[in-house]
Scaffold this motif. Structure first.
Motif, PDB file in Angstrom:
ATOM      1  N   GLY A 651      25.908  -5.173 -16.603  1.00  0.00           N
ATOM      2  CA  GLY A 651      24.637  -5.438 -17.272  1.00  0.00           C
ATOM      3  C   GLY A 651      23.473  -4.649 -16.711  1.00  0.00           C
ATOM      4  O   GLY A 651      22.346  -5.152 -16.659  1.00  0.00           O
ATOM      5  N   SER A 652      23.726  -3.435 -16.277  1.00  0.00           N
ATOM      6  CA  SER A 652      22.660  -2.601 -15.718  1.00  0.00           C
ATOM      7  C   SER A 652      22.868  -1.170 -16.168  1.00  0.00           C
ATOM      8  O   SER A 652      23.807  -0.863 -16.895  1.00  0.00           O
ATOM      9  N   GLY A 653      21.973  -0.283 -15.745  1.00  0.00           N
ATOM     10  CA  GLY A 653      22.110   1.121 -16.078  1.00  0.00           C
ATOM     11  C   GLY A 653      21.196   1.558 -17.186  1.00  0.00           C
ATOM     12  O   GLY A 653      20.404   0.767 -17.739  1.00  0.00           O
ATOM     13  N   GLU A 654      21.322   2.812 -17.548  1.00  0.00           N
ATOM     14  CA  GLU A 654      20.411   3.398 -18.530  1.00  0.00           C
ATOM     15  C   GLU A 654      20.608   2.795 -19.913  1.00  0.00           C
ATOM     16  O   GLU A 654      19.693   2.801 -20.732  1.00  0.00           O
ATOM     17  N   LYS A 655      21.862   2.364 -20.236  1.00  0.00           N
ATOM     18  CA  LYS A 655      22.125   1.816 -21.570  1.00  0.00           C
ATOM     19  C   LYS A 655      22.134   0.300 -21.572  1.00  0.00           C
ATOM     20  O   LYS A 655      22.777  -0.329 -22.428  1.00  0.00           O
ATOM     21  N   GLU A 656      21.392  -0.272 -20.624  1.00  0.00           N
ATOM     22  CA  GLU A 656      21.384  -1.740 -20.536  1.00  0.00           C
ATOM     23  C   GLU A 656      20.857  -2.378 -21.829  1.00  0.00           C
ATOM     24  O   GLU A 656      21.404  -3.385 -22.300  1.00  0.00           O
TER      25      GLU A 656
END
Length: 784
Positions: A651-656
């Motif tokens: 549930g993280s990152g650039e495409k969250e």
């Protein structure tokens, strides 16, 4: 007493068939027109009797080929004519096993030294037939010995010793055989000039001076073979020396008469020894012309009153003539000659089989020992008068494990009495006799009366020829004999079915039937027009052939792949490849099997291409490789899917925020730890998250489904431990301070020691200067 006997045994062919040797050629090159002709070509040639075997354009001779080629062409096993030879033992009496001192006495005809005695061989041309022959020299075998002596003047001292020879030789030979007979004959020279003096005085007494000599003669049989040694001594004691003019003697005349006059000499069918004693050379064929004798020796017996009566009429025999007669009559010759003539008779020995040469003393006192030695250790030269049509090869299995073949395969040396040796005899026929009659070959050990009779029968016809139908309606209204699946045409007829006369074969009308059109060659230039039908030519390679009505087809001009006709995966028919199953293409170079296109994930071309001829053709231009697995311009699998895996799993990152929309294509599977990640065609991915933690996953494709296995927990780095760091820094500073203090102290100690040493040196110099100035002051005071 067991006397060891040494013998060289040589087998010789006495009678053999008159067949002309011919080197067999390939089956397909012989143009056999019948089954009989076919099987005579060689042992590997067979004939197909299937009436439907021939293809259009193939000649009758195509039925004749190697067996495996006929099977390959489709001829069934039961339709193949391929007769084989064989053998049958007709008489097989075991060799005689007995000892001289214990066995009862047997007649010569009751003793067997060679086994078997008679065989029948059925020979197929080129196919060898072999059998084993055993020879064992029997103990106490009867011996006939004839002593033939030169009675020219130079042998006068030898005659005195020979007069005592009979009883002494009988005693010595008792150690070898209990059945021994001895005879005596003498010779001088032809009774014509210039060999002897023909003056009345010379004829009465050819010797000069006070010697009284007998009239000259050619040959006399003084004593026929007898077992009475005393009679030998008595008759020999009555003999007188004679004389002649030249040095060579007429011994060859005497040897010929001894060999051919068996009845007068008394030869039995036992071991025959001829001892030839002389101190001179010999005349031979052609020398008789010196006396006006031009008729060649006829090799017949001419004894009248035990004297050779035709010496003035027939020339001396040739060496070859003597060899023939001695071999025919199984006579072993022992030349007892003086040292001066050893070289001559050693050369003669090489030409006369079963002969030996011994050195005679000046007065013949050692003649008995010469006879015993020559009999015990005899040398045999092979003699083979066989016609070349039947080839006979020998392999000898001699004593002490010695095996010999080739020319040496005919003989074994040093055969002792009681020893058994064997021979493997290989007989091969190369051509059928003209009358197809059986022939007889006799094989025998030289110098022995026993022989092996081998009856040869020749396979010159096929069994199916005996079932042929003469004047069969199948052969164009009876113009031939239908046999073995084909027509054998009558004289004057030709064609597959004997449909044409030989006078009509080359007419223009018939030639027109052999052209495809007016502009084409006769039989496509690949055959001959016979009776309006094309008979295609044969190729040097029997696997290659022309066919078709006009010989327009062949099986060797199809497309090739990898330098193989039809790629090795099909057959060539009429210049077109007929491919095997799972192959296609003009050269059968395209396999239909998709196994080479399977990727490691068991997908064809990784789902990015199609399999054509066993090779992947990638439909996505970004991919390449044997199974479309490589994309050199694509980002790595790990970096390509990093953001989607991070947002889906953690549930993280650039495409969250856009994860549901952008990353729904992934099928996510969570595993507990790194060891539970499944194996994949792609490497295990290790990527850094936004919180500087590492996460691990694998990517794989199953059909259209993209699957990601992700390790549940991230691998986050831990923060530094402050207390150990502070303690370490403080300890380091203290240690460095102590080290610097120690270094300063050490430098000060070194400096003080240097200063003290300098002070002590200057103090010492001051004392020396005071002492040196005192004498000067003292001198100055005295001067004053």
């Amino acid at each position: 007493m067991h006397q060891k006997q040494l013998l060289i045994l040589t087998f010789v062919i006495i009678i053999c068939s008159s067949i002309t040797l011919q080197e067999s050629s390939e089956c397909t090159q012989a143009n056999a027109k019948s089954c009989g002709e076919c099987i005579q070509i060689g042992e590997n040639c067979a004939w197909c009797t299937d009436p439907d075997f021939l293809k259009q354009g193939e000649p009758t001779s195509t039925r004749c080929d190697d067996l495996h080629i006929l099977r390959k062409k489709g001829c069934k096993e039961k339709m193949v004519e391929n007769p084989r030879g064989g053998q049958k033992v007709e008489q097989n009496i075991p060799v005689t096993n007995r000892r001289k001192d214990t066995a009862e006495r047997l007649r010569p005809e009751e003793i067997t030294q060679i086994q078997p005695q008679k065989l029948t061989l059925t020979l197929r041309m080129g196919e060898p037939q072999s059998f084993n022959l055993t020879f064992k020299r029997a103990e106490d075998y009867p011996i006939d010995l004839y002593y033939l002596m030169d009675l020219s003047y130079s042998m006068h001292d030898d005659l005195q010793n020979v007069k005592k020879l009979g009883t002494a030789l009988m005693q010595e030979m008792q150690a070898i055989t209990s059945d021994f007979r001895i005879g005596f004959g003498s010779f001088v020279e032809k009774t014509v000039m210039p060999f002897i003096s023909t003056t009345p005085a010379g004829l009465r007494n050819p010797c000069t001076g006070q010697y009284d000599c007998a009239s000259p003669f050619s040959y006399k049989n003084v004593l026929s073979l007898t077992s009475n040694g005393k009679e030998f001594n008595h008759l020999v004691s009555q003999q007188q020396i004679s004389g002649n003019l030249d040095s060579p003697e007429g011994g060859f005349d005497a040897i010929m008469q001894v060999a051919v006059c068996g009845e007068q000499i008394g030869w039995r069918n036992v071991t025959r020894l001829l001892v030839f004693s002389t101190d001179a050379g010999f005349h031979f064929a052609g020398d008789g012309k010196l006396g006006g004798i031009v008729l060649p020796n006829d090799g017949k017996c001419h004894l009248e009153n035990n004297t050779y009566s035709m010496s003035h009429y027939y020339d001396y025999p040739s060496i070859a003539h003597l060899v023939q007669k001695l071999s025919d009559n199984n006579i072993q010759t022992i030349f007892a000659v003086t040292q001066d003539f050893q070289d001559i008779y050693q050369e003669l020995k090489k030409l006369i089989p079963k002969s030996a040469v011994g050195t005679l003393s000046s007065n013949s006192s050692n003649v008995i020992q010469l006879i015993i030695d020559a009999y015990n250790v005899s040398t045999v030269t092979e003699s083979d008068r066989c016609d070349p049509g039947v080839n006979i090869a020998y392999t000898a299995y001699c004593k002490n494990g010695v095996v010999q073949d080739g020319e040496d395969g005919r003989k074994c040396v040093n055969i002792s009495i009681g020893d058994a040796v064997s021979f493997n005899i290989n007989i091969t026929a190369h051509e059928c006799p003209k009358d197809n009659n059986s022939q007889t070959v006799k094989i025998k050990p030289l110098g022995f009366n026993e022989e092996v009779e081998v009856v040869l029968k020749f396979i010159c016809q096929c069994e199916c020829q005996h079932e042929g139908i003469p004047n069969s309606p199948l052969c164009h209204n009876g113009n031939g004999t239908f046999e073995c699946g084909a027509c054998r045409c009558n004289k004057g007829r030709t064609g597959h079915m004997c449909e044409c006369s030989t006078e009509e074969v080359n007419t223009e009308d018939l030639d027109g039937n052999c052209r495809r059109d007016n502009g084409s060659e006769i039989c496509s230039n690949n055959g001959d027009c016979i009776c309006g039908t094309c008979e295609c030519k044969k190729r040097e390679n029997p696997e290659e052939r022309y066919s078709g009505k006009y010989c327009e087809c062949d099986n060797f001009n199809c497309d090739r792949y990898d330098n193989k006709l039809c790629g090795g995966h099909g057959r060539c028919e009429c210049r077109v490849c007929i491919c095997d199953a799972n192959y296609t293409g003009s050269a059968c170079d395209c396999p239909l099997d998709t196994t080479p296109c399977l990727a490691a994930n068991q997908q064809i071309c990784n789902g990015r291409g199609v399999c054509e001829c066993g090779t992947c053709r990638c439909t996505d231009p970004m991919y390449q490789g044997p199974t479309c697995e490589t994309c050199r311009t694509c980002p790595g699998i790990c970096s390509q899917h990093k953001d989607c895996v991070q947002c889906r799993a953690f549930g993280s990152g650039e495409k969250e925020k856009t994860c549901e929309e952008d990353c729904r294509y992934l099928d996510l599977i969570i595993v507990e730890n790194l060891s539970e990640l499944p194996e994949s065609t792609h490497p295990t991915c290790k990527e850094r998250a936004d919180n500087d933690c590492w996460f691990y996953y694998t990517y794989s494709v199953n059909g259209t489904q993209e699957i990601v296995h992700v390790v549940k927990d991230q691998d986050c780095p831990k923060g530094p431990d402050i207390i150990p760091i502070v303690v370490g820094v403080v300890a380091g500073i203290v240690l460095i301070g102590l080290a610097l203090l120690l270094i300063w102290k050490l430098l000060m100690i070194i400096h003080d020691r240097r200063e003290f040493a300098k002070f002590e040196k200057e103090k010492l110099n001051a004392k020396w200067d005071t002492v040196r100035r005192l004498p000067v002051l003292f001198v100055r005071t005295i001067n004053h």
